[in-house]
Design a protein around this motif. Sequence first.
Motif, PDB file in Angstrom:
ATOM      1  N   PHE B 241     -38.268  -6.382  29.063  1.00 32.30           N
ATOM      2  CA  PHE B 241     -38.172  -7.685  29.719  1.00 32.30           C
ATOM      3  C   PHE B 241     -36.986  -8.437  29.149  1.00 32.30           C
ATOM      4  O   PHE B 241     -36.501  -8.126  28.059  1.00 32.30           O
ATOM      5  CB  PHE B 241     -39.467  -8.484  29.576  1.00 32.30           C
ATOM      6  CG  PHE B 241     -39.772  -8.915  28.183  1.00 32.30           C
ATOM      7  CD1 PHE B 241     -39.337 -10.134  27.708  1.00 32.30           C
ATOM      8  CD2 PHE B 241     -40.515  -8.102  27.343  1.00 32.30           C
ATOM      9  CE1 PHE B 241     -39.627 -10.538  26.425  1.00 32.30           C
ATOM     10  CE2 PHE B 241     -40.803  -8.504  26.055  1.00 32.30           C
ATOM     11  CZ  PHE B 241     -40.359  -9.723  25.593  1.00 32.30           C
ATOM     12  N   THR B 242     -36.532  -9.385  29.908  1.00 28.82           N
ATOM     13  CA  THR B 242     -35.382 -10.163  29.487  1.00 28.82           C
ATOM     14  C   THR B 242     -35.774 -11.626  29.419  1.00 28.82           C
ATOM     15  O   THR B 242     -36.448 -12.132  30.315  1.00 28.82           O
ATOM     16  CB  THR B 242     -34.220  -9.969  30.471  1.00 28.82           C
ATOM     17  OG1 THR B 242     -33.883  -8.597  30.505  1.00 28.82           O
ATOM     18  CG2 THR B 242     -33.010 -10.751  30.049  1.00 28.82           C
ATOM     19  N   ALA B 243     -35.354 -12.265  28.353  1.00 34.15           N
ATOM     20  CA  ALA B 243     -35.686 -13.668  28.162  1.00 34.15           C
ATOM     21  C   ALA B 243     -34.418 -14.500  28.262  1.00 34.15           C
ATOM     22  O   ALA B 243     -33.381 -14.139  27.710  1.00 34.15           O
ATOM     23  CB  ALA B 243     -36.332 -13.860  26.799  1.00 34.15           C
ATOM     24  N   ALA B 244     -34.527 -15.588  29.011  1.00 35.29           N
ATOM     25  CA  ALA B 244     -33.392 -16.507  29.132  1.00 35.29           C
ATOM     26  C   ALA B 244     -33.568 -17.603  28.105  1.00 35.29           C
ATOM     27  O   ALA B 244     -34.600 -18.251  28.062  1.00 35.29           O
ATOM     28  CB  ALA B 244     -33.344 -17.088  30.530  1.00 35.29           C
ATOM     29  N   ASN B 245     -32.555 -17.808  27.300  1.00 38.31           N
ATOM     30  CA  ASN B 245     -32.737 -18.690  26.158  1.00 38.31           C
ATOM     31  C   ASN B 245     -31.865 -19.928  26.243  1.00 38.31           C
ATOM     32  O   ASN B 245     -30.853 -19.954  26.925  1.00 38.31           O
ATOM     33  CB  ASN B 245     -32.421 -17.920  24.878  1.00 38.31           C
ATOM     34  CG  ASN B 245     -33.116 -18.535  23.698  1.00 38.31           C
ATOM     35  OD1 ASN B 245     -32.871 -19.675  23.357  1.00 38.31           O
ATOM     36  ND2 ASN B 245     -33.998 -17.775  23.102  1.00 38.31           N
ATOM     37  N   GLU B 246     -32.322 -20.908  25.490  1.00 38.07           N
ATOM     38  CA  GLU B 246     -31.601 -22.172  25.442  1.00 38.07           C
ATOM     39  C   GLU B 246     -30.294 -22.051  24.658  1.00 38.07           C
ATOM     40  O   GLU B 246     -29.408 -22.865  24.829  1.00 38.07           O
ATOM     41  CB  GLU B 246     -32.520 -23.230  24.794  1.00 38.07           C
ATOM     42  CG  GLU B 246     -32.165 -24.654  25.063  1.00 38.07           C
ATOM     43  CD  GLU B 246     -32.718 -25.157  26.384  1.00 38.07           C
ATOM     44  OE1 GLU B 246     -33.385 -24.364  27.070  1.00 38.07           O
ATOM     45  OE2 GLU B 246     -32.483 -26.313  26.729  1.00 38.07           O
ATOM     46  N   ASP B 247     -30.188 -21.002  23.818  1.00 34.68           N
ATOM     47  CA  ASP B 247     -28.974 -20.884  22.996  1.00 34.68           C
ATOM     48  C   ASP B 247     -27.859 -20.133  23.733  1.00 34.68           C
ATOM     49  O   ASP B 247     -27.055 -19.440  23.109  1.00 34.68           O
ATOM     50  CB  ASP B 247     -29.308 -20.211  21.664  1.00 34.68           C
ATOM     51  CG  ASP B 247     -29.750 -18.772  21.828  1.00 34.68           C
ATOM     52  OD1 ASP B 247     -29.868 -18.335  22.989  1.00 34.68           O
ATOM     53  OD2 ASP B 247     -29.964 -18.093  20.820  1.00 34.68           O
ATOM     54  N   TYR B 248     -27.822 -20.270  25.024  1.00 35.65           N
ATOM     55  CA  TYR B 248     -26.783 -19.735  25.916  1.00 35.65           C
ATOM     56  C   TYR B 248     -26.870 -18.221  26.095  1.00 35.65           C
ATOM     57  O   TYR B 248     -26.048 -17.646  26.781  1.00 35.65           O
ATOM     58  CB  TYR B 248     -25.356 -20.050  25.429  1.00 35.65           C
ATOM     59  CG  TYR B 248     -25.095 -21.466  24.993  1.00 35.65           C
ATOM     60  CD1 TYR B 248     -25.989 -22.496  25.275  1.00 35.65           C
ATOM     61  CD2 TYR B 248     -23.931 -21.778  24.318  1.00 35.65           C
ATOM     62  CE1 TYR B 248     -25.736 -23.781  24.871  1.00 35.65           C
ATOM     63  CE2 TYR B 248     -23.657 -23.068  23.915  1.00 35.65           C
ATOM     64  CZ  TYR B 248     -24.579 -24.069  24.185  1.00 35.65           C
ATOM     65  OH  TYR B 248     -24.328 -25.326  23.786  1.00 35.65           O
ATOM     66  N   ASN B 249     -27.810 -17.594  25.456  1.00 31.14           N
ATOM     67  CA  ASN B 249     -27.871 -16.137  25.517  1.00 31.14           C
ATOM     68  C   ASN B 249     -29.106 -15.663  26.266  1.00 31.14           C
ATOM     69  O   ASN B 249     -30.071 -16.402  26.449  1.00 31.14           O
ATOM     70  CB  ASN B 249     -27.925 -15.537  24.116  1.00 31.14           C
ATOM     71  CG  ASN B 249     -26.630 -15.744  23.376  1.00 31.14           C
ATOM     72  OD1 ASN B 249     -25.598 -15.979  23.994  1.00 31.14           O
ATOM     73  ND2 ASN B 249     -26.701 -15.692  22.068  1.00 31.14           N
ATOM     74  N   LEU B 250     -29.035 -14.394  26.659  1.00 28.09           N
ATOM     75  CA  LEU B 250     -30.219 -13.729  27.203  1.00 28.09           C
ATOM     76  C   LEU B 250     -30.532 -12.561  26.280  1.00 28.09           C
ATOM     77  O   LEU B 250     -29.619 -11.927  25.744  1.00 28.09           O
ATOM     78  CB  LEU B 250     -29.946 -13.210  28.610  1.00 28.09           C
ATOM     79  CG  LEU B 250     -29.739 -14.281  29.665  1.00 28.09           C
ATOM     80  CD1 LEU B 250     -28.393 -14.114  30.304  1.00 28.09           C
ATOM     81  CD2 LEU B 250     -30.822 -14.200  30.716  1.00 28.09           C
ATOM     82  N   TYR B 251     -31.802 -12.293  26.123  1.00 30.73           N
ATOM     83  CA  TYR B 251     -32.198 -11.200  25.247  1.00 30.73           C
ATOM     84  C   TYR B 251     -33.071 -10.227  26.006  1.00 30.73           C
ATOM     85  O   TYR B 251     -34.036 -10.622  26.646  1.00 30.73           O
ATOM     86  CB  TYR B 251     -32.961 -11.737  24.043  1.00 30.73           C
ATOM     87  CG  TYR B 251     -32.164 -12.737  23.251  1.00 30.73           C
ATOM     88  CD1 TYR B 251     -31.238 -12.311  22.317  1.00 30.73           C
ATOM     89  CD2 TYR B 251     -32.322 -14.106  23.453  1.00 30.73           C
ATOM     90  CE1 TYR B 251     -30.488 -13.231  21.608  1.00 30.73           C
ATOM     91  CE2 TYR B 251     -31.579 -15.021  22.757  1.00 30.73           C
ATOM     92  CZ  TYR B 251     -30.656 -14.577  21.830  1.00 30.73           C
ATOM     93  OH  TYR B 251     -29.912 -15.473  21.140  1.00 30.73           O
ATOM     94  N   THR B 252     -32.715  -8.964  25.932  1.00 33.88           N
ATOM     95  CA  THR B 252     -33.551  -7.930  26.536  1.00 33.88           C
ATOM     96  C   THR B 252     -34.348  -7.262  25.424  1.00 33.88           C
ATOM     97  O   THR B 252     -33.777  -6.834  24.421  1.00 33.88           O
ATOM     98  CB  THR B 252     -32.679  -6.893  27.246  1.00 33.88           C
ATOM     99  OG1 THR B 252     -31.942  -7.557  28.261  1.00 33.88           O
ATOM    100  CG2 THR B 252     -33.514  -5.813  27.881  1.00 33.88           C
ATOM    101  N   PHE B 253     -35.653  -7.217  25.617  1.00 29.58           N
ATOM    102  CA  PHE B 253     -36.523  -6.671  24.592  1.00 29.58           C
ATOM    103  C   PHE B 253     -37.276  -5.466  25.096  1.00 29.58           C
ATOM    104  O   PHE B 253     -37.587  -5.346  26.288  1.00 29.58           O
ATOM    105  CB  PHE B 253     -37.567  -7.707  24.181  1.00 29.58           C
ATOM    106  CG  PHE B 253     -37.016  -8.810  23.336  1.00 29.58           C
ATOM    107  CD1 PHE B 253     -36.794  -8.609  21.996  1.00 29.58           C
ATOM    108  CD2 PHE B 253     -36.733 -10.041  23.889  1.00 29.58           C
ATOM    109  CE1 PHE B 253     -36.288  -9.626  21.219  1.00 29.58           C
ATOM    110  CE2 PHE B 253     -36.226 -11.061  23.114  1.00 29.58           C
ATOM    111  CZ  PHE B 253     -36.008 -10.853  21.779  1.00 29.58           C
ATOM    112  N   ASP B 254     -37.566  -4.590  24.177  1.00 26.47           N
ATOM    113  CA  ASP B 254     -38.590  -3.583  24.397  1.00 26.47           C
ATOM    114  C   ASP B 254     -39.849  -4.176  23.786  1.00 26.47           C
ATOM    115  O   ASP B 254     -39.873  -4.477  22.595  1.00 26.47           O
ATOM    116  CB  ASP B 254     -38.198  -2.281  23.695  1.00 26.47           C
ATOM    117  CG  ASP B 254     -39.174  -1.172  23.972  1.00 26.47           C
ATOM    118  OD1 ASP B 254     -40.331  -1.493  24.286  1.00 26.47           O
ATOM    119  OD2 ASP B 254     -38.771  -0.004  23.868  1.00 26.47           O
ATOM    120  N   MET B 255     -40.881  -4.345  24.596  1.00 23.05           N
ATOM    121  CA  MET B 255     -42.011  -5.125  24.095  1.00 23.05           C
ATOM    122  C   MET B 255     -42.776  -4.395  22.989  1.00 23.05           C
ATOM    123  O   MET B 255     -43.628  -4.969  22.338  1.00 23.05           O
ATOM    124  CB  MET B 255     -42.954  -5.515  25.225  1.00 23.05           C
ATOM    125  CG  MET B 255     -43.762  -4.399  25.780  1.00 23.05           C
ATOM    126  SD  MET B 255     -45.365  -4.987  26.316  1.00 23.05           S
ATOM    127  CE  MET B 255     -46.245  -4.998  24.792  1.00 23.05           C
TER     128      MET B 255
END
Lengths: 737, 432
Positions: B241-255
């Motif tokens: 899944f990918t998380a949209a973050n307030e710190d201008y970045n997006l993070y893709t995680f393996d849960m």
Amino acid sequence: GDNDGEREHQKLLEAISSLDGKNRRKLAERSEASLKVSEFNVSSEGSGEKLVLADLLEPVKTSSSLATVKKQLNRVKSKKTVELPLNKEEIERIHREVAFNKTAKVLSKWDPVVLKNRQAEQLVFPLEKEEPAIAPIEHVLSGWKARTPLEQEIFNLLHKNKQPVADPLLTPVEKASLQAMSLEEAKMRRAELQRARALQSYYEAKARREKKIKSKKYHKVVKKGKAKKALKEFEQLRKVNPAAALEELEKIEKARMMERMSLKHQNSGKWAKSKAIMAKYDLEARQAMQEQLAKNKELTQKLQVASESEEEEGGTEEKVEELLVPDVVNEVQMNADGPNPWMLRSCTSDTKEAATQEDPEQLPEPEAHEVSESEGEDRPVAEEEILLREFEERRSLRKRSELSQDAEPAGSQETKDSSSQEVLSELRVLSQKLKENDQSRKQKASSEGTIPQVQREEPATEEEEPLLLQRPERVQTLEELEELGKEECFQNKELSRPVLEGQQSERTPNNRPDAPKKKKKEQMIDLQNLLTTQSPSVKSLAVPTIEELEDEEERNQRQMIKEAFAGDDVIRDFLKEKREAVEASKPKDVDLTLPGWGEWGGVGLKPSAKKRRRFLIKAPEGPPRKDKNLPNVIINEKRNIHTAAHQVRVLPYPFTHHWQFERTIQTPIGSTWNTQRAFQKLTTPKVVTKPGHIINPIKAEDVGYRSSSRSDLSVIQRNPKRITTRHKKQLKKSSVD
Amino acid sequence: MKVKMLSRNPDNYVRETKLDLQRVPRNYDPTLHPFEVPREYVRALNATKLERVFTKPFLASLDGHRDGVNCLAKHPKNLATILSGACDGEVRIWNLTQRNCIRTIQAHEGFVRGICTRFCGTSFFTVGDDKTVKQWKMDGPGYGEEEEPLHTILGKTVYTGIDHHWKEAVFATCGQQVDIWDEQRTNPICSMTWGFDSISSVKFNPVETFLLGSCASDRNIVLYDMRTNTICWNPMEAFIFTAANEDYNLYTFDMRALDTPVMVHMDHVSAVLDVDYSPTGKEFVSASFDKSIRIFPVDKSRSREVYHTKRMQHVICVKWTSDSKYIMCGSDEMNIRLWKANASEKLGVLTSREKAAKDYNQKLKEKFQHYPHIKRIARHRHLPKSIYSQIQEQRIMKEARRRKEVNRIKHSKPGSVPIVSEKKKHIVAVVK
């Protein structure tokens, strides 16, 4: 009064001591021995230990009535105190962790699918194939009604014939058949049918082929074979079941009669008809007709008389022989022709070719003849085979060779009469054989069979002989001359080797591979010998010369130094390299002289120096090299800044070596350099989507997993609060216990 | 006399029908076709240039909302239908092919915080600032009927997001806690809390449908940054899944391994507000407060495309259509915009030759992508001045930070200053 006072005093003391929280432990109280010992004043002072329940029971050891109490007490003692329940957050955390690990494990099942999709050469979305939604005709029909009179009429007809109109479009019979047969069964049945059909077609083809064969003799032989087979069967039947055999006999008799009745000796044949026309005017023709009719009469009469008396049999035999005569003559002629064309051709100029052509065909024959010779008399079947083979052989011959034209008229001489007569005669012979004993039958068979055989065998044996003679000759001529001598000499050398039976066997090809191997071995050994013998002599030559020049120690030292700095000519190497680089970078002169232009030219002649000088374009001196004054440096001046702008500076990520990258760049993918198929294959896009098709998220069912949707709600509905309460209850229970 | 003649078999050069391709005999001898690499290089260069020339991603703007568009949803069964909720409580249903509004509903008072469609496409749910969850029919009311929700659930707190289960009649809302609801009941089946932060978004996993991700707290997943705005699950890879973050970045995680993100996607210059995956699972689109939307490949940390228009303000919500061809975004200035997912793609039906040429060009671009000229042209994007200057600024800041880090490592005892990778740097902690 006193007691009360003391007690009060004690109480007061206790109260005061309990006020102080820290020193709740009672101080050991020291008191005078007194009569009154308070029952509440038990203390475990001095030992500094806790008061144990068991201590209280010590005085009642003896009394048995308190044993149960004691046991209970022990039990209580053995149980450990229950630990404090974890706080709520801790419990939740543990639950979460367990759930997390569980789901992580569940999700790991997707790993292979994800990996496969990531590495896939091409992915076409949507992944699941949509089945075209075609409404079945029944549904279409159900919404439609007959309106026009024509339609109504058609529907009436359909109804009358019990044809289905609406859902489903099958007659009851069809439905039943559909239900009756499973797919596999249907497949099997279809395969069976196919097989049967194929067999039938083969059989038909064979029959047609056989039917097309014009040769009378072939048909005759076939018929004979059939009759013989029938006879054999009949004999067997006679042995096993005499009653059935009698019936069979009658049948055969009847068949024979029928044959008689349909004889061509009456005026039904072509020849007879033509004669009948001619008979009015031609006397000879009339006579011939009459003769024929007489013959017919004879034959029928003979039939009418039962063939029981020996006289009649003899007569028939004669007849048969008479009838057979033309056949035999024919056969003889044919036989003379059959193998003879080969012989004839051999007489003509092109003998070699014919021989080579004939050889493969003729080779199998002699063997067969041999077999027939040995068994021919005992087994009439073999004789048939021979006849058949002979026939086929002749056919092939006829096809191939021009000479067979000569044989054809001989074959055509066979008239219909003779053929029919032959069939009859065969039948007759066979029927007679039934009645006669075995010996007489054998004789007849031999009399019939051997005549052609003998005639055939003669050329066959002639063929065999040259072949047998040729083979050993060839072997001798080709390789014996070379190998014989060698082998013999080998044998002489290696005495231990077991000698083979005879020279003939040595010559056989089985032995040949051995010979070269041995040769090679010897050569190897020779080489080694040479090396071993020569090397010491070289040493002996070399050593003394060195010894003469230097002492041994000095020599060793030098060698050591040399070894240490063996490849240490770096400076010179570098200088050489630089010189080469400078030379290479220098602009080259252009020589435009054309040899032989304005003077003599040719091999070994060079254009004159004057001319060369004239046409030599001297290259302009380039700018001075940047490393001219730097003796230790080579600066590469080839690098072009303009091209560098178009070159990749850093090796891109997936590549590990520059040549990999270069190779990928150097293989063109365009249709200019590749075939259409290769081009298509090279340019397949990685992801293909179709416009207007909804791509649904991947489903477990599509990939072949069981979906975990069953557990969906259970997992969701599992209320953590409830779990915690349950847990708490459990804890409480345990604490109560 | 012997006359030599050329004789050709017409079968070799005459087509059978007019529709057949002309047969062109070719000799593929490489000596006859020299300079493969330079020629293909030039072709690749041309293809890249043409791609930039034909880049016209913007397709349409759907205007009609009277306030900023706060949320978007797409119809699960119909590609042409989308739903949007605005900040004034208005929900609109649009037809993309006709580019008009089909239906308007005054759904809530105050913001429409979340909107989601039922998996069957017959109804949709909205949550609003008025503490209600409403279920609506997808089809409009008949003539003379009033526009009324099918169900209305009155809650105690404000709901900030909603998502429907992919297979069953269950939906989840979030606010102060995550609630799981059965469609038939007025009370949640269960509510889950963790900590006291309010939860901004909740999403069901489309593949392993029992999984639920929320941005603040969750039953299964621990999140790292409480400032995460939203997450999106990969529809093809169940655990990504990918998380949209307030710190201008997006993070893709393996849960399954949450301590390191699989990829950090950085290109935005302001908070990332929304993210949505392409149905193919190979790319995702993100909407940002910096008035642009960007398309990232899942396995790349840099975006491959950025879309912006002069009039587009802060983009609040974004969606990728189910056929993976288009992107919709709703923004502050009341408009919904329709974009092409592949900016230079030609719309409509392609002939086979066009398709072949397209594929060839694509492959050429891929092959020569590392060459500086081609790379430069392919990467070149015109950006609004604000974004451009901010990028510069942030580059300087980043460089300064990096320099400082390097200096610190250089001037301290070796090993005392740990070298933290870019991926790990952003993770605050993993809370069990």
